[in-house]
Design a protein around this motif. Structure first.
Motif, short mmCIF file in Angstrom:
data_model
loop_
_atom_site.label_atom_id
_atom_site.label_comp_id
_atom_site.label_asym_id
_atom_site.label_seq_id
_atom_site.Cartn_x
_atom_site.Cartn_y
_atom_site.Cartn_z
N ASP A 223 -54.81 -45.15 -6.93
CA ASP A 223 -53.71 -44.33 -7.39
C ASP A 223 -54.44 -43.11 -7.40
OD1 ASP A 223 -51.25 -43.33 -6.59
OD2 ASP A 223 -50.41 -43.51 -8.33
N ILE A 224 -53.81 -42.28 -6.87
CA ILE A 224 -54.75 -40.34 -7.54
C ILE A 224 -54.26 -39.49 -7.95
CG2 ILE A 224 -55.73 -38.68 -6.63
CD1 ILE A 224 -57.97 -41.10 -6.12
N LYS A 225 -54.10 -39.24 -9.61
CA LYS A 225 -53.34 -38.52 -9.93
C LYS A 225 -54.19 -37.44 -10.37
CE LYS A 225 -49.98 -42.02 -11.66
NZ LYS A 225 -48.59 -41.81 -10.46
N LEU A 226 -53.38 -35.84 -10.34
CA LEU A 226 -53.85 -34.32 -10.98
C LEU A 226 -53.78 -34.93 -12.91
CD1 LEU A 226 -53.40 -31.92 -8.40
CD2 LEU A 226 -55.27 -33.06 -8.66
N CYS A 227 -54.01 -34.33 -13.21
CA CYS A 227 -53.84 -33.58 -15.38
C CYS A 227 -55.05 -32.64 -15.64
CB CYS A 227 -54.32 -35.44 -15.46
SG CYS A 227 -56.10 -34.81 -16.06
N ASP A 228 -54.16 -32.05 -16.30
CA ASP A 228 -54.51 -31.55 -17.42
C ASP A 228 -54.10 -29.64 -17.25
OD1 ASP A 228 -55.71 -29.97 -18.93
OD2 ASP A 228 -57.57 -30.25 -18.92
N PHE A 229 -52.57 -29.72 -16.90
CA PHE A 229 -52.61 -28.04 -16.82
C PHE A 229 -52.51 -27.49 -17.25
CE2 PHE A 229 -51.18 -32.69 -14.30
CZ PHE A 229 -50.53 -32.30 -13.37
N ASP A 230 -53.43 -26.95 -18.32
CA ASP A 230 -53.13 -26.38 -19.02
C ASP A 230 -53.56 -24.77 -18.37
OD1 ASP A 230 -53.29 -27.85 -20.77
OD2 ASP A 230 -54.60 -27.04 -21.90
N GLY A 231 -54.43 -23.89 -17.62
CA GLY A 231 -54.90 -23.69 -16.85
C GLY A 231 -53.76 -22.94 -15.65
N THR A 232 -52.91 -24.25 -15.69
CA THR A 232 -52.07 -23.85 -14.55
C THR A 232 -50.88 -22.91 -13.91
OG1 THR A 232 -52.08 -26.49 -13.44
CG2 THR A 232 -49.52 -25.05 -12.71
N VAL A 233 -51.06 -21.89 -12.89
CA VAL A 233 -49.89 -20.36 -13.36
C VAL A 233 -49.05 -21.26 -12.02
CG1 VAL A 233 -51.29 -19.09 -13.48
CG2 VAL A 233 -51.01 -19.53 -11.38
N TYR A 234 -48.08 -20.60 -12.42
CA TYR A 234 -46.79 -20.62 -11.76
C TYR A 234 -46.12 -19.85 -10.61
CZ TYR A 234 -41.46 -22.22 -9.75
OH TYR A 234 -40.78 -22.59 -9.00
N LYS A 235 -45.88 -19.13 -9.27
CA LYS A 235 -45.48 -18.62 -8.86
C LYS A 235 -45.99 -17.20 -9.32
CE LYS A 235 -42.24 -19.77 -6.84
NZ LYS A 235 -39.79 -20.15 -6.23
N GLU A 236 -45.55 -15.48 -10.13
CA GLU A 236 -46.44 -14.65 -10.87
C GLU A 236 -46.65 -15.51 -12.06
OE1 GLU A 236 -42.92 -14.85 -8.92
OE2 GLU A 236 -44.01 -14.04 -7.15
N ASN A 237 -46.43 -16.10 -12.60
CA ASN A 237 -47.12 -16.61 -14.00
C ASN A 237 -48.29 -16.95 -14.07
OD1 ASN A 237 -47.31 -17.29 -16.72
ND2 ASN A 237 -45.46 -18.65 -16.36
N VAL A 238 -48.79 -15.71 -14.31
CA VAL A 238 -50.28 -15.73 -14.73
C VAL A 238 -50.85 -15.66 -16.02
CG1 VAL A 238 -50.83 -14.46 -12.23
CG2 VAL A 238 -50.58 -13.18 -13.94
N GLU A 239 -50.32 -16.20 -16.79
CA GLU A 239 -50.95 -15.98 -18.28
C GLU A 239 -51.56 -17.04 -19.00
OE1 GLU A 239 -47.70 -15.78 -18.14
OE2 GLU A 239 -46.87 -14.76 -19.03
N LEU A 240 -52.61 -17.05 -19.52
CA LEU A 240 -53.86 -17.85 -19.70
C LEU A 240 -54.17 -18.51 -18.62
CD1 LEU A 240 -50.94 -20.19 -22.10
CD2 LEU A 240 -52.54 -17.90 -22.58
N PRO A 241 -54.75 -18.08 -17.58
CA PRO A 241 -55.53 -18.58 -16.51
C PRO A 241 -56.90 -19.04 -17.40
CG PRO A 241 -56.17 -16.06 -16.24
CD PRO A 241 -54.76 -16.55 -17.58
N ILE A 242 -56.91 -20.59 -17.03
CA ILE A 242 -57.70 -21.45 -17.33
C ILE A 242 -59.27 -21.90 -16.67
CG2 ILE A 242 -58.82 -23.09 -18.85
CD1 ILE A 242 -56.43 -22.88 -20.74
N LYS B 254 -47.79 -27.00 -2.56
CA LYS B 254 -46.29 -26.32 -1.96
C LYS B 254 -45.36 -26.13 -3.14
CE LYS B 254 -46.60 -28.92 2.48
NZ LYS B 254 -46.37 -30.55 3.06
N LYS B 255 -45.33 -26.63 -3.88
CA LYS B 255 -44.03 -26.57 -4.86
C LYS B 255 -44.49 -25.41 -5.69
CE LYS B 255 -43.79 -31.91 -5.60
NZ LYS B 255 -41.91 -31.68 -5.50
N GLY B 256 -45.37 -24.09 -5.46
CA GLY B 256 -45.48 -23.18 -6.41
C GLY B 256 -45.93 -23.04 -7.30
N PHE B 257 -47.30 -23.62 -7.09
CA PHE B 257 -48.30 -24.28 -8.10
C PHE B 257 -49.48 -23.81 -8.26
CE2 PHE B 257 -44.26 -25.94 -9.57
CZ PHE B 257 -44.90 -26.10 -11.40
N VAL B 258 -51.33 -23.44 -8.87
CA VAL B 258 -51.99 -23.23 -8.49
C VAL B 258 -53.16 -23.71 -9.20
CG1 VAL B 258 -54.17 -21.87 -8.20
CG2 VAL B 258 -51.73 -20.68 -6.86
#
Length: 269
Positions: A141-160, A121-125
């Motif tokens: 409690d549940i948390k997501l971690c390790d965001f090196d491969g994350t892309v935001y909207k049209e930003n698709v650099e470094l897809p891991i 919902k915040k625009g991230f994949v």
């Protein structure tokens, strides 16, 4: 997001985390983790530094996002994030386990799916969506971690991407990995199957699937996707968020043992 220089870090106060990234070194003190990136060239590090500024948008307690960028003069070498004390990743908790309480597993998976939905919902994949990057604390409690491969909207650099996603889409389906929320939902579903059957979906026989599905209603509801995903000729369907399809199953304990290199599965109520 603030910047700190590597010379400001007292390495004598840091200890090495047991859980390490594939291409990184992770140290910690009592409050935060320090992740040092090893696998990126200078140009890629510039892209990562540009991407990190978007993480201020993830002002949610369910995301262990980068807090400070670590620099060596003018070169990015890592970042810090909060330390999630007394936690375990779902890969070690479930996929590596020889016994699963499905009620607990179901609960954790539904919470993970809800957190992922908020992330989208915040625009991230996420792209590197796997049980290894989902942490659970002792209080649930549940948390997501390790965001090196994350892309935001049209930003698709470094897809891991996650290994499980690469194995399925590239190796099994011979398809390119697309950057969209459905890719994350697919990766979470594939991770669920690996945890429950101790093998990737393409190696799960229908009779194996039906053994658990006849005892676990949630799996019966998901068989439609299992059948489609097995078919190499079918297009990838729109995968639902798992919290919208998993139901409250009875307490079932799933036990695993290896006999003649085969994994035997037995359910006990």
């Amino acid at each position: 997001m603030d910047t700190i220089q590597i010379t400001e870090i007292n390495f004598d106060n840091l200890t090495r985390l047991k859980r390490q990234g594939t291409f990184s070194l992770i140290l910690r003190d009592d409050q935060r983790c320090y992740k040092f990136i090893r696998h990126l060239n200078k140009n890629q590090k510039k892209h990562l530094a540009n991407k990190l500024k978007y993480f201020d948008k993830l002002n949610d307690n369910h995301f262990l996002t980068p807090e400070n960028i670590i620099m060596d003069n003018d070169e990015l070498i890592g970042y810090t994030m909060k330390y999630f004390d007394n936690s375990i990743d779902l890969y070690n908790k479930y996929t590596k386990s020889d016994s699963i309480d499905f009620s607990e597993f179901n609960h954790d998976l539904r919470k993970s799916s809800k957190v992922l939905r908020e992330f989208h919902k915040k625009g991230f994949v996420f792209l590197d969506m796997s049980f290894s990057n989902i942490l659970k604390s002792e209080d649930g409690d549940i948390k997501l971690c390790d965001f090196d491969g994350t892309v935001y909207k049209e930003n698709v650099e470094l897809p891991i991407t996650s290994q499980i996603l690469n194995d399925y889409l590239v190796d099994y389906k011979n398809k390119k990995i697309k950057v969209n929320p459905n890719t994350d939902r697919l990766s979470l579903l594939l991770s669920m199957y690996v945890a429950l059957f101790k093998k990737e979906i393409e190696n799960i026989k229908e009779e194996e699937y039906d053994y658990l599905a006849n005892r676990i209603r949630s799996l019966k509801l998901l068989k439609y996707y299992y059948k489609i995903l097995l078919d190499k000729k079918r297009e990838i369907p729109e995968i639902p968020y798992l919290d919208r399809i998993l139901c409250d199953d009875q307490h079932i304990n799933i036990n695993y043992k290896i006999d003649d290199k085969k994994i035997l599965i037995k359910c006990d109520r």
